[in-house]
Design a protein around this motif. Sequence first.
Motif, PDB file in Angstrom:
ATOM      1  N   ASN A  65     110.982  -3.396  55.988  1.00 50.84           N
ATOM      2  CA  ASN A  65     109.985  -2.477  55.441  1.00 50.84           C
ATOM      3  C   ASN A  65     108.588  -2.885  55.891  1.00 50.84           C
ATOM      4  O   ASN A  65     108.050  -3.890  55.438  1.00 50.84           O
ATOM      5  N   LYS A  66     107.990  -2.097  56.764  1.00 52.05           N
ATOM      6  CA  LYS A  66     106.661  -2.434  57.282  1.00 52.05           C
ATOM      7  C   LYS A  66     105.532  -1.867  56.421  1.00 52.05           C
ATOM      8  O   LYS A  66     104.381  -2.270  56.565  1.00 52.05           O
ATOM      9  N   SER A  67     105.881  -0.933  55.550  1.00 51.82           N
ATOM     10  CA  SER A  67     104.850  -0.301  54.706  1.00 51.82           C
ATOM     11  C   SER A  67     105.298  -0.287  53.252  1.00 51.82           C
ATOM     12  O   SER A  67     105.689   0.760  52.719  1.00 51.82           O
ATOM     13  N   PRO A  68     105.258  -1.449  52.581  1.00 53.13           N
ATOM     14  CA  PRO A  68     105.704  -1.496  51.189  1.00 53.13           C
ATOM     15  C   PRO A  68     104.839  -0.629  50.285  1.00 53.13           C
ATOM     16  O   PRO A  68     103.645  -0.460  50.524  1.00 53.13           O
ATOM     17  N   GLU A  69     105.455  -0.083  49.256  1.00 54.86           N
ATOM     18  CA  GLU A  69     104.748   0.767  48.299  1.00 54.86           C
ATOM     19  C   GLU A  69     104.608   0.032  46.971  1.00 54.86           C
ATOM     20  O   GLU A  69     105.553  -0.594  46.491  1.00 54.86           O
ATOM     21  N   TYR A  70     103.413   0.127  46.405  1.00 56.94           N
ATOM     22  CA  TYR A  70     103.129  -0.514  45.123  1.00 56.94           C
ATOM     23  C   TYR A  70     102.701   0.551  44.116  1.00 56.94           C
ATOM     24  O   TYR A  70     101.720   1.262  44.343  1.00 56.94           O
ATOM     25  N   GLU A  71     103.441   0.656  43.015  1.00 60.02           N
ATOM     26  CA  GLU A  71     103.095   1.603  41.955  1.00 60.02           C
ATOM     27  C   GLU A  71     102.683   0.817  40.717  1.00 60.02           C
ATOM     28  O   GLU A  71     103.364  -0.137  40.328  1.00 60.02           O
ATOM     29  N   PHE A  72     101.593   1.240  40.092  1.00 60.51           N
ATOM     30  CA  PHE A  72     101.081   0.547  38.906  1.00 60.51           C
ATOM     31  C   PHE A  72     100.968   1.535  37.745  1.00 60.51           C
ATOM     32  O   PHE A  72     100.328   2.577  37.880  1.00 60.51           O
ATOM     33  N   TYR A  73     101.588   1.164  36.639  1.00 59.06           N
ATOM     34  CA  TYR A  73     101.532   1.978  35.434  1.00 59.06           C
ATOM     35  C   TYR A  73     100.971   1.150  34.284  1.00 59.06           C
ATOM     36  O   TYR A  73     101.242  -0.055  34.175  1.00 59.06           O
ATOM     37  N   VAL A  74     100.186   1.788  33.435  1.00 58.32           N
ATOM     38  CA  VAL A  74      99.666   1.140  32.227  1.00 58.32           C
ATOM     39  C   VAL A  74      99.808   2.113  31.060  1.00 58.32           C
ATOM     40  O   VAL A  74      99.817   3.328  31.248  1.00 58.32           O
ATOM     41  N   SER A  75      99.926   1.553  29.860  1.00 56.64           N
ATOM     42  CA  SER A  75     100.053   2.408  28.680  1.00 56.64           C
ATOM     43  C   SER A  75      98.692   2.842  28.142  1.00 56.64           C
ATOM     44  O   SER A  75      98.609   3.712  27.277  1.00 56.64           O
ATOM     45  N   ASP A  76      97.635   2.229  28.669  1.00 54.82           N
ATOM     46  CA  ASP A  76      96.271   2.631  28.311  1.00 54.82           C
ATOM     47  C   ASP A  76      95.344   2.170  29.428  1.00 54.82           C
ATOM     48  O   ASP A  76      95.331   0.969  29.761  1.00 54.82           O
ATOM     49  N   ILE A  77      94.632   3.083  30.042  1.00 56.10           N
ATOM     50  CA  ILE A  77      93.746   2.712  31.156  1.00 56.10           C
ATOM     51  C   ILE A  77      92.404   2.249  30.596  1.00 56.10           C
ATOM     52  O   ILE A  77      91.717   2.990  29.897  1.00 56.10           O
ATOM     53  N   THR A  78      92.056   1.015  30.904  1.00 59.47           N
ATOM     54  CA  THR A  78      90.772   0.460  30.474  1.00 59.47           C
ATOM     55  C   THR A  78      89.980   0.028  31.701  1.00 59.47           C
ATOM     56  O   THR A  78      90.551  -0.332  32.730  1.00 59.47           O
ATOM     57  N   ARG A  79      88.677   0.072  31.562  1.00 53.32           N
ATOM     58  CA  ARG A  79      87.815  -0.317  32.688  1.00 53.32           C
ATOM     59  C   ARG A  79      88.033  -1.783  33.056  1.00 53.32           C
ATOM     60  O   ARG A  79      88.055  -2.149  34.230  1.00 53.32           O
ATOM     61  N   ASN A  80      88.208  -2.618  32.039  1.00 53.49           N
ATOM     62  CA  ASN A  80      88.425  -4.040  32.301  1.00 53.49           C
ATOM     63  C   ASN A  80      89.691  -4.276  33.110  1.00 53.49           C
ATOM     64  O   ASN A  80      89.704  -5.056  34.055  1.00 53.49           O
ATOM     65  N   PHE A  81      90.792  -3.601  32.711  1.00 53.56           N
ATOM     66  CA  PHE A  81      92.048  -3.777  33.431  1.00 53.56           C
ATOM     67  C   PHE A  81      91.895  -3.343  34.880  1.00 53.56           C
ATOM     68  O   PHE A  81      92.357  -4.020  35.798  1.00 53.56           O
ATOM     69  N   GLU A  82      91.254  -2.208  35.069  1.00 57.73           N
ATOM     70  CA  GLU A  82      91.063  -1.686  36.427  1.00 57.73           C
ATOM     71  C   GLU A  82      90.281  -2.677  37.281  1.00 57.73           C
ATOM     72  O   GLU A  82      90.645  -2.975  38.427  1.00 57.73           O
ATOM     73  N   LYS A  83      89.224  -3.225  36.717  1.00 55.45           N
ATOM     74  CA  LYS A  83      88.361  -4.165  37.447  1.00 55.45           C
ATOM     75  C   LYS A  83      89.100  -5.469  37.766  1.00 55.45           C
ATOM     76  O   LYS A  83      89.096  -5.937  38.913  1.00 55.45           O
TER      77      LYS A  83
END
Length: 276
Positions: free
Chosen positions: A241-259
């Motif tokens: 696999n030369k182009s791995p895919e990464y999926e990210f899920y959260v139960s609540d999107i917060t600015r801190n988590f994103e940063k």
Amino acid sequence: MKKKKEDYSDLNAQQPIGIFDSGVGGLTVAREIKRMLPQENLVYFGDTKHLPYGEKSREAIVGYATRIATFLLEKNCKAIVIACNSATANALKEVIELVDGRVPVIDVINPVAEKVAFEIHTNVGVIATKATVYSGLYRKSIRKHNKFIKVVELATPMLVPAIEEGFRNHPITHAIIYNYLSNNKLKNIETLILGCTHYPLLINEIKQFYGNRVRVIDSPGIVVTELKQILDKHQLLNTGNKSPEYEFYVSDITRNFEKISKKIFGNAIVLNLKVL
């Protein structure tokens, strides 16, 4: 618990690895998977709505962990990594029962405990959340393999909120670390296990406190080595696999988590909201 016979014949190497934690801590394991297994696809779930798990009841943690494991199975994951010590300590049995032998389940306590037990250690300290410490799983797991090792466990509940708030290499974390690691319980340890996947984000500050007096065990590398061996054994390593895919899920999107997540894993992270 009678262990279900494993049957991975329906799995293939191209399926993603599922990984979950209460927040950003599990990204230290995801980052290590990316480094050691760069061709693997990943699905990550951070249960930010319910963090920190370390302050929750066992029943609540079991509910969160089994719902997330169900979601990762629905995402067609070929393995599930419980990248959370509190979830491992309180819900590993239930997740294994739920999975029912269909995919491997890798936790973050037993591989570390086994490695430490078979190395040269006499006095081992563990810092972790209240839920992990109260379970006593590190002590039980290490002493199951080596009854001569003395294991002391210390709850350090303020570290996870400080990390989730972005206080790394900051006077606040310096003060918290100093207060916890100065505890008499840890006075004679030779080795310290970071019993929470959040804590490697503070490993430099922890090592700075000890200098060269105490060996600090960084768990993600040990956990991913175990994952790699299991996938290899069952011919599930993704090698083409030369182009791995990464999926990210959260139960609540917060600015801190994103940063913080972008600092840990890279700016390519796109967070998807998934309430379970």
